[in-house]
Enzyme design. Sequence first.
Site, short mmCIF file in Angstrom:
data_model
loop_
_atom_site.label_atom_id
_atom_site.label_comp_id
_atom_site.label_asym_id
_atom_site.label_seq_id
_atom_site.Cartn_x
_atom_site.Cartn_y
_atom_site.Cartn_z
N LYS A 166 0.85 -1.19 0.00
CA LYS A 166 0.00 0.00 0.00
C LYS A 166 0.88 1.24 0.00
O LYS A 166 1.47 1.63 1.01
CB LYS A 166 -0.92 0.05 1.23
CG LYS A 166 -2.05 1.06 1.02
CD LYS A 166 -2.47 1.81 2.24
CE LYS A 166 -1.76 3.11 2.50
NZ LYS A 166 -1.89 4.17 1.50
N GLY B 90 6.57 5.05 8.28
CA GLY B 90 5.74 6.25 8.28
C GLY B 90 5.90 6.98 9.60
O GLY B 90 6.89 6.79 10.31
N SER B 91 4.91 7.79 9.94
CA SER B 91 5.01 8.62 11.13
C SER B 91 4.79 7.78 12.39
O SER B 91 4.16 6.72 12.36
CB SER B 91 3.98 9.73 11.06
OG SER B 91 2.68 9.16 10.98
N THR B 92 5.30 8.30 13.49
CA THR B 92 5.13 7.60 14.77
C THR B 92 3.64 7.51 15.13
O THR B 92 3.18 6.47 15.63
CB THR B 92 5.94 8.34 15.86
OG1 THR B 92 7.32 8.25 15.49
CG2 THR B 92 5.75 7.71 17.23
N GLY C 20 2.11 4.78 13.10
CA GLY C 20 2.72 3.54 13.57
C GLY C 20 2.06 3.01 14.83
O GLY C 20 1.75 1.83 14.95
N GLU D 52 9.24 1.40 11.17
CA GLU D 52 10.27 2.40 10.81
C GLU D 52 9.59 3.76 10.88
O GLU D 52 8.89 4.14 9.95
CB GLU D 52 10.81 2.11 9.41
CG GLU D 52 11.35 0.69 9.20
CD GLU D 52 12.66 0.42 9.91
OE1 GLU D 52 13.31 1.38 10.37
OE2 GLU D 52 13.03 -0.76 10.03
N CYS E 208 13.35 10.95 6.99
CA CYS E 208 13.25 10.34 8.31
C CYS E 208 14.60 10.55 8.97
O CYS E 208 14.72 11.12 10.03
CB CYS E 208 12.89 8.87 8.19
SG CYS E 208 13.95 7.96 7.09
N GLU F 86 9.30 16.16 15.44
CA GLU F 86 9.94 15.95 14.13
C GLU F 86 9.57 17.16 13.26
O GLU F 86 8.41 17.54 13.19
CB GLU F 86 9.40 14.67 13.49
CG GLU F 86 9.90 14.48 12.07
CD GLU F 86 9.54 13.11 11.48
OE1 GLU F 86 8.36 12.72 11.55
OE2 GLU F 86 10.45 12.44 10.96
P1 NAP Z 1 2.28 8.67 7.34
O1 NAP Z 1 1.33 9.78 7.22
O2 NAP Z 1 2.47 8.04 8.67
O3 NAP Z 1 1.85 7.56 6.27
C1 NAP Z 1 2.63 6.42 6.03
C2 NAP Z 1 1.79 5.37 5.34
O4 NAP Z 1 0.79 4.91 6.26
C3 NAP Z 1 1.04 5.88 4.12
O5 NAP Z 1 0.99 4.86 3.16
C4 NAP Z 1 -0.33 6.15 4.70
O6 NAP Z 1 -1.36 6.14 3.75
C5 NAP Z 1 -0.46 4.97 5.63
N1 NAP Z 1 -1.54 5.10 6.61
C6 NAP Z 1 -2.12 6.23 7.09
N2 NAP Z 1 -3.09 5.91 7.97
C7 NAP Z 1 -3.12 4.56 8.04
C8 NAP Z 1 -3.91 3.63 8.77
N3 NAP Z 1 -4.87 4.02 9.58
N4 NAP Z 1 -3.67 2.31 8.59
C9 NAP Z 1 -2.71 1.90 7.77
N5 NAP Z 1 -1.94 2.73 7.04
C10 NAP Z 1 -2.14 4.04 7.19
O7 NAP Z 1 3.74 9.11 6.84
P2 NAP Z 1 4.08 10.00 5.57
O8 NAP Z 1 3.54 11.38 5.81
O9 NAP Z 1 3.76 9.30 4.33
O10 NAP Z 1 5.68 9.99 5.70
C11 NAP Z 1 6.38 10.78 6.60
C12 NAP Z 1 6.72 10.08 7.90
O11 NAP Z 1 7.38 8.85 7.66
C13 NAP Z 1 7.68 10.88 8.75
O12 NAP Z 1 7.30 10.81 10.09
C14 NAP Z 1 9.00 10.18 8.52
O13 NAP Z 1 9.98 10.37 9.52
C15 NAP Z 1 8.57 8.78 8.44
N6 NAP Z 1 9.58 7.96 7.76
C16 NAP Z 1 10.30 7.05 8.49
C17 NAP Z 1 11.29 6.31 7.86
C18 NAP Z 1 12.11 5.30 8.59
O14 NAP Z 1 12.74 4.48 7.93
N7 NAP Z 1 12.14 5.29 9.91
C19 NAP Z 1 11.53 6.49 6.50
C20 NAP Z 1 10.79 7.44 5.80
C21 NAP Z 1 9.79 8.16 6.45
P3 NAP Z 1 -2.01 7.54 3.25
O15 NAP Z 1 -0.96 8.21 2.49
O16 NAP Z 1 -3.13 7.07 2.42
O17 NAP Z 1 -2.42 8.27 4.47
#
Ligand code: NAP
Length: 481
Positions: free
Chosen positions: A173, A226-228, A231, A248, A282, A383
């Site tokens: 996804k 994704g975001s904490t 997560g 992650e 990230c 963050e």
């Molecule tokens: P996000 O808003 O947390 O979304 C991540 C993924 O989760 C997207 O595919 C999102 O889909 C999905 N998602 C959202 N709500 C969900 C739910 N209820 N159930 C299952 N999946 C769901 O993160 P982002 O804005 O895309 O990315 C930025 C964040 O990712 C930052 O916090 C960054 O630090 C972190 N990140 C961490 C790493 C690492 O390796 N540690 C690497 C890269 C990024 P939708 O787009 O449809 O909402």
Amino acid sequence: MASMLIAGEKTEGSAGEGIDVVDPATEAVIETVPRGTAADVDAAVQAAHKAFASWSRTDAEERATLLRKAIALIERDRKELTLSLVHEQGKPVTEAGGEIHHLIHGLNYYADLATKVKGSYHELPSALSKAYGMVIRRPMGVVAAIVPNNFPLTLLGTKLAPALMAGNTIVVKPAATTPLTTLKIADLLLEAGFPAGVINVITGRGSEVGDALVTHDLVRRVAFTGSTAVGRHIMGLAAPKLKRMTMELGGSDPVIVTADANVKAAARGIAIGRFWNCGQMCLGGKRVYVFDEVYDELMEQLTRTVAKYEPGLGWEKSEKPNIRVGPLHTADGRAELREQFQDALDGGGELVLGGDDIEGKGYFVQPTIVANPAQDSRVAREETFGPLLPVWRVSNLDEAIDRANDSEYGLGASVWTNDVRIIHRVANEVDAGMKWVNQFHYGYDELPFGGVKQSGYGKEHGAEGLDYYLEDTAVVVGGLE
Ligand code: NAP
Ligand code: MG
């Protein structure tokens, strides 16, 4: 409308509705993708489950050969994939090209590892009869891969490649805002000959398809980046079913610049590390702590470097080399970054560079540096996901390490120094899953990467990344003479 991929078929999904994908540099709709539903998730997971029966029995050599064929197709289409990524994500064309390069490198790494999975043999004490033990490594089953919007391709690769090379099948996804290049890559895997159902891609909103995916009974392993906040939500959902998970999550990496540092190199590394991908990293130095002795010199060099970074349209980068940052990926992201910036100023931070709004279409912001905001300001605690860099003056290493650790996150950390005693202390005392000395924060395919504290747990990259897709199974063979 683009199509999802379920059981080797292109489909517009059961809802018959689309979600617009917008170019963040122009705010124009560039494509529509199906709004996936729980029914589509079920179809994809069932297909992956069915495909697992035969895929898990294939020869590792055969799996690696298929992945190498897919890599060749990605190389063939590299230009088109690069532009597709520029338009859906916003990053400049050089950075998008770099991401494709990193994707290919990571896929090759796991194609090479596929045939090198090792188990073990153990002499056992005799009980009823003479016996020996083995630990064999089994694939798990259906993997759900949830990918964020900042590096849609590399973070797809860090899940897809080890999952498939270990003999699992996968349902991906992508983020709702970055599904397009992922769909193209999935098509290339199919073209390479991966059997139907081994890779499936569901588009749609996280709240709709994401929840359905992580709670599905047939999903055995959830790989989330994704975001904490999201997560935590997913962990809660998956907990009753005890799914295997890697998390992650977000980060707020500290960077320490000591009195003996090569200041020029540090300024350059900090600038690249913070402003790459328009600061949507990230991993990335998001809090800089500089020793008194070199503070003025570092600020001068850093400001001079970053002042040259111009925001602009990612696809114009080849003609306009000064374009160093694209737009932010979303309007919401920009609004949040502005609030964090204002909070830093309200807390006594001094504006050193940038800070002005950029009018017109596209979610652009100026690269911004703020000096010495309050220690409890949002830029210190949260963050910051954009080109905003707070820098603080510190007196010594104890203070720098205390401040570095005064965060709920623990993803990466770095130090600029040539003193081996300082390197030793930072390596051992700073809370982070990965550390760099005299380097900006970059995730190597060869090294395990993952956070501590609220940055999550589990590893991606490296041989360890593959381990997370295998189940160690102990087998006792008895009845021997
Ligand atoms: P996000 O808003 O947390 O979304 C991540 C993924 O989760 C997207 O595919 C999102 O889909 C999905 N998602 C959202 N709500 C969900 C739910 N209820 N159930 C299952 N999946 C769901 O993160 P982002 O804005 O895309 O990315 C930025 C964040 O990712 C930052 O916090 C960054 O630090 C972190 N990140 C961490 C790493 C690492 O390796 N540690 C690497 C890269 C990024 P939708 O787009 O449809 O909402
Ligand atoms: Mg988000």
